[in-house]
Design a protein around this motif. Structure first.
Motif, PDB file in Angstrom:
ATOM      1  N   LEU A   1     -21.038-132.458  33.394  1.00 23.39           N
ATOM      2  CA  LEU A   1     -21.764-132.457  34.666  1.00 23.39           C
ATOM      3  C   LEU A   1     -21.976-131.030  35.172  1.00 23.39           C
ATOM      4  CD1 LEU A   1     -20.141-135.522  36.483  1.00 23.39           C
ATOM      5  CD2 LEU A   1     -22.230-135.428  35.140  1.00 23.39           C
ATOM      6  N   LYS A   2     -21.018-130.155  34.859  1.00 23.41           N
ATOM      7  CA  LYS A   2     -21.148-128.747  35.288  1.00 23.41           C
ATOM      8  C   LYS A   2     -22.145-127.981  34.422  1.00 23.41           C
ATOM      9  CE  LYS A   2     -16.427-128.338  36.877  1.00 23.41           C
ATOM     10  NZ  LYS A   2     -15.233-128.246  36.037  1.00 23.41           N
ATOM     11  N   SER A   3     -22.465-128.538  33.238  1.00 25.70           N
ATOM     12  CA  SER A   3     -23.352-127.803  32.324  1.00 25.70           C
ATOM     13  C   SER A   3     -24.832-127.977  32.633  1.00 25.70           C
ATOM     14  CB  SER A   3     -23.129-128.240  30.881  1.00 25.70           C
ATOM     15  OG  SER A   3     -21.803-128.453  30.626  1.00 25.70           O
ATOM     16  N   GLY A   4     -25.144-128.625  33.736  1.00 26.37           N
ATOM     17  CA  GLY A   4     -26.544-128.771  34.122  1.00 26.37           C
ATOM     18  C   GLY A   4     -27.340-129.706  33.240  1.00 26.37           C
ATOM     19  N   ILE A   5     -26.752-130.827  32.860  1.00 23.68           N
ATOM     20  CA  ILE A   5     -27.484-131.788  32.029  1.00 23.68           C
ATOM     21  C   ILE A   5     -28.520-132.540  32.888  1.00 23.68           C
ATOM     22  CG2 ILE A   5     -25.714-132.108  30.262  1.00 23.68           C
ATOM     23  CD1 ILE A   5     -24.726-134.536  31.808  1.00 23.68           C
TER      24      ILE A   5
ATOM     25  N   LYS B   1     -25.083-138.530  42.713  1.00 22.48           N
ATOM     26  CA  LYS B   1     -25.788-137.244  42.865  1.00 22.48           C
ATOM     27  C   LYS B   1     -27.164-137.303  42.224  1.00 22.48           C
ATOM     28  CE  LYS B   1     -21.807-134.189  43.158  1.00 22.48           C
ATOM     29  NZ  LYS B   1     -20.788-133.676  42.227  1.00 22.48           N
ATOM     30  N   LYS B   2     -27.619-138.510  41.914  1.00 21.55           N
ATOM     31  CA  LYS B   2     -28.967-138.756  41.371  1.00 21.55           C
ATOM     32  C   LYS B   2     -29.154-138.345  39.914  1.00 21.55           C
ATOM     33  CE  LYS B   2     -31.276-139.866  45.457  1.00 21.55           C
ATOM     34  NZ  LYS B   2     -30.155-140.686  45.892  1.00 21.55           N
ATOM     35  N   LEU B   3     -28.062-138.184  39.206  1.00 23.05           N
ATOM     36  CA  LEU B   3     -28.195-137.921  37.768  1.00 23.05           C
ATOM     37  C   LEU B   3     -28.395-139.276  37.068  1.00 23.05           C
ATOM     38  CD1 LEU B   3     -27.840-135.558  35.624  1.00 23.05           C
ATOM     39  CD2 LEU B   3     -25.635-136.612  35.156  1.00 23.05           C
ATOM     40  N   PRO B   4     -29.445-139.415  36.228  1.00 26.44           N
ATOM     41  CA  PRO B   4     -29.588-140.685  35.516  1.00 26.44           C
ATOM     42  C   PRO B   4     -28.429-140.881  34.541  1.00 26.44           C
ATOM     43  CG  PRO B   4     -31.555-139.293  35.244  1.00 26.44           C
ATOM     44  CD  PRO B   4     -30.512-138.453  35.909  1.00 26.44           C
ATOM     45  N   VAL B   5     -27.891-142.086  34.504  1.00 24.91           N
ATOM     46  CA  VAL B   5     -26.749-142.385  33.628  1.00 24.91           C
ATOM     47  C   VAL B   5     -27.076-143.604  32.764  1.00 24.91           C
ATOM     48  CG1 VAL B   5     -24.335-143.110  33.540  1.00 24.91           C
ATOM     49  CG2 VAL B   5     -25.081-141.537  35.335  1.00 24.91           C
ATOM     50  N   ILE B   6     -26.912-143.445  31.458  1.00 28.92           N
ATOM     51  CA  ILE B   6     -27.056-144.602  30.560  1.00 28.92           C
ATOM     52  C   ILE B   6     -25.685-144.926  29.975  1.00 28.92           C
ATOM     53  CG2 ILE B   6     -28.167-145.533  28.487  1.00 28.92           C
ATOM     54  CD1 ILE B   6     -30.438-143.617  28.892  1.00 28.92           C
ATOM     55  N   VAL B   7     -25.246-146.149  30.185  1.00 31.85           N
ATOM     56  CA  VAL B   7     -23.964-146.591  29.647  1.00 31.85           C
ATOM     57  C   VAL B   7     -24.247-147.331  28.341  1.00 31.85           C
ATOM     58  CG1 VAL B   7     -21.950-147.999  30.111  1.00 31.85           C
ATOM     59  CG2 VAL B   7     -23.033-146.775  31.976  1.00 31.85           C
ATOM     60  N   VAL B   8     -23.566-146.909  27.262  1.00 27.37           N
ATOM     61  CA  VAL B   8     -23.792-147.587  25.982  1.00 27.37           C
ATOM     62  C   VAL B   8     -22.515-148.275  25.492  1.00 27.37           C
ATOM     63  CG1 VAL B   8     -25.693-146.162  25.116  1.00 27.37           C
ATOM     64  CG2 VAL B   8     -23.377-145.446  24.664  1.00 27.37           C
ATOM     65  N   ASP B   9     -22.680-149.422  24.894  1.00 24.34           N
ATOM     66  CA  ASP B   9     -21.609-150.191  24.258  1.00 24.34           C
ATOM     67  C   ASP B   9     -20.498-150.614  25.225  1.00 24.34           C
ATOM     68  OD1 ASP B   9     -19.395-150.947  22.464  1.00 24.34           O
ATOM     69  OD2 ASP B   9     -18.823-148.847  22.542  1.00 24.34           O
ATOM     70  N   ARG B  10     -19.710-149.685  25.717  1.00 21.51           N
ATOM     71  CA  ARG B  10     -18.649-150.039  26.668  1.00 21.51           C
ATOM     72  C   ARG B  10     -19.134-149.731  28.090  1.00 21.51           C
ATOM     73  NH1 ARG B  10     -13.174-147.825  23.593  1.00 21.51           N
ATOM     74  NH2 ARG B  10     -13.693-148.730  21.559  1.00 21.51           N
ATOM     75  N   LYS B  11     -18.685-150.540  29.051  1.00 22.77           N
ATOM     76  CA  LYS B  11     -19.213-150.410  30.420  1.00 22.77           C
ATOM     77  C   LYS B  11     -18.216-149.759  31.369  1.00 22.77           C
ATOM     78  CE  LYS B  11     -21.903-154.609  29.893  1.00 22.77           C
ATOM     79  NZ  LYS B  11     -21.908-156.052  30.144  1.00 22.77           N
ATOM     80  N   ILE B  12     -18.725-149.365  32.552  1.00 21.33           N
ATOM     81  CA  ILE B  12     -17.826-148.991  33.641  1.00 21.33           C
ATOM     82  C   ILE B  12     -17.682-150.222  34.532  1.00 21.33           C
ATOM     83  CG2 ILE B  12     -18.206-146.501  33.595  1.00 21.33           C
ATOM     84  CD1 ILE B  12     -20.202-146.960  35.958  1.00 21.33           C
ATOM     85  N   ASP B  13     -16.924-150.072  35.625  1.00 18.86           N
ATOM     86  CA  ASP B  13     -16.541-151.241  36.399  1.00 18.86           C
ATOM     87  C   ASP B  13     -17.363-151.441  37.672  1.00 18.86           C
ATOM     88  OD1 ASP B  13     -14.849-153.457  36.583  1.00 18.86           O
ATOM     89  OD2 ASP B  13     -13.690-152.459  38.155  1.00 18.86           O
TER      90      ASP B  13
END
Ligand code: FRU
Length: 324
Positions: free
Chosen positions: A59-63, A86-98
């Protein structure tokens, strides 16, 4: 197609194994069509705390976008939610968050994987039998969903029982170590449902090591390659495996759709299928064909890159000539 903007995609992978290597290969293959897009890859070796730190670093690397396969759902939710908020697009693959703090999910349908395994088991055992379930990490979403689908399918068969559950942590060695201590004692299952093929192989080897008759074994993943799922089915070491696609290619396509402001689907569930002795040869042939086609495409891409380099060189040369 012109792609003027440079993008950096951060990819946080939870662990390293053959299945995850296939995922990365698929991603890189798709990324070859986007030469201006860079992949920043971090791999956490199955260590949840390390993965949290790696995501913070990314996240600090400016992705421009984060792709993540979270080792365990709950512990990784906060850091992913923070990025998403913070409006960064996030794609979750295979395993999910909660929590629903992500832009898109890409992956296999793990509930369906479990449900199909349950149905298959019930047919195989004609509705009666004792089962040992060898689970993945209990806090990772595929383990939770595979178990739920499996248990739901068995509800229709009152004489099918999950006699015991062992947490194999997704790992062959862990599974084998725990199985050796358990099998042949109070646990004598007619069928073992292992949440992945590595643990299915561990089951086969544990029974062989103890000189006990090998029960039916169902695994998940269905990868090609020696001692991977398809090969284990072909060799009759295990009865069946549920094909579990990695979603690597689809993840990159979705990422490019999001970054280039095109429509994308919030849930891309990739379907599964049973591989057993009736179709394994066909599945193997099909994979071989796909792999050789991919190699041909890669060769062509290499040739095109060469031609482009030659063309650029000649252009520079002509330009120098014109100047002199
Ligand atoms: C690979 C793996 C697969 C399994 C998946 C579940 O790391 O263990 O074998 O299907 O993860 O997330």
């Amino acid at each position: 197609q012109k792609e003027p903007k440079h993008f950096t995609i951060g990819f946080s992978q939870c662990s390293s194994d053959d299945w995850r290597n296939v995922m990365l290969q698929e991603m890189n293959r798709e990324l070859a069509y986007h030469p201006n897009t860079r992949l920043l890859y971090r791999q956490a070796n199955g260590n949840t705390a390390l993965q949290i730190a790696q995501v913070q670093d990314l996240l600090k690397s400016g992705i421009d976008l984060l792709i993540i396969s979270p080792n365990e759902a709950v512990p990784l939710t906060a850091v992913v939610a923070e990025a998403f908020k913070k409006k960064l697009p996030v794609i979750v693959v295979d395993r999910k968050i909660d929590a629903p703090y992500y832009t898109a999910y890409v992956g296999g349908d793990n509930y369906e994987v479990g449900r199909m395994a349950g149905e298959y088991a019930a047919h195989l055992l004609k509705g009666k039998g004792d089962i040992l379930e060898l689970t993945g990490l209990p806090r990772s979403s595929p383990a939770i969903e595979r178990h739920k689908g499996f248990a739901d399918a068995l509800k229709a068969y009152p004489q099918m029982h999950i006699q015991k559950q062992i947490n194999g942590e997704w790992l062959k060695e862990k599974a084998q170590e725990k199985l050796i201590k358990t099998i042949g004692t109070e646990t004598r299952p007619t069928l073992v449902f292992a949440h992945n093929d590595r643990m299915a192989m561990a089951t086969y080897e544990a029974y062989r090591e103890k000189g006990l008759p090998v029960p039916h074994i169902i695994g998940v993943d269905g990868l090609p390659g020696v001692n991977a799922g398809m090969d284990l089915v072909a060799k009759k070491a295990i009865t069946a495996t549920m094909m579990y696609p990695t979603g690597g290619e689809k993840a990159i396509r979705t990422a490019m759709d999001i970054l280039q402001k095109r429509n994308y689907s919030k849930q891309s569930l990739i379907s599964t299928t049973v591989i057993d002795s009736t179709n394994v040869r066909y599945m193997q042939l099909q994979t071989e064909t796909t792999l050789s086609q991919q190699k041909a495409i890669e060769r062509q891409q290499g040739m095109l890159a060469n031609l482009k380099a030659i063309y650029n060189n000649q252009r520079t040369f002509v330009y120098i000539l014109a100047l002199s």
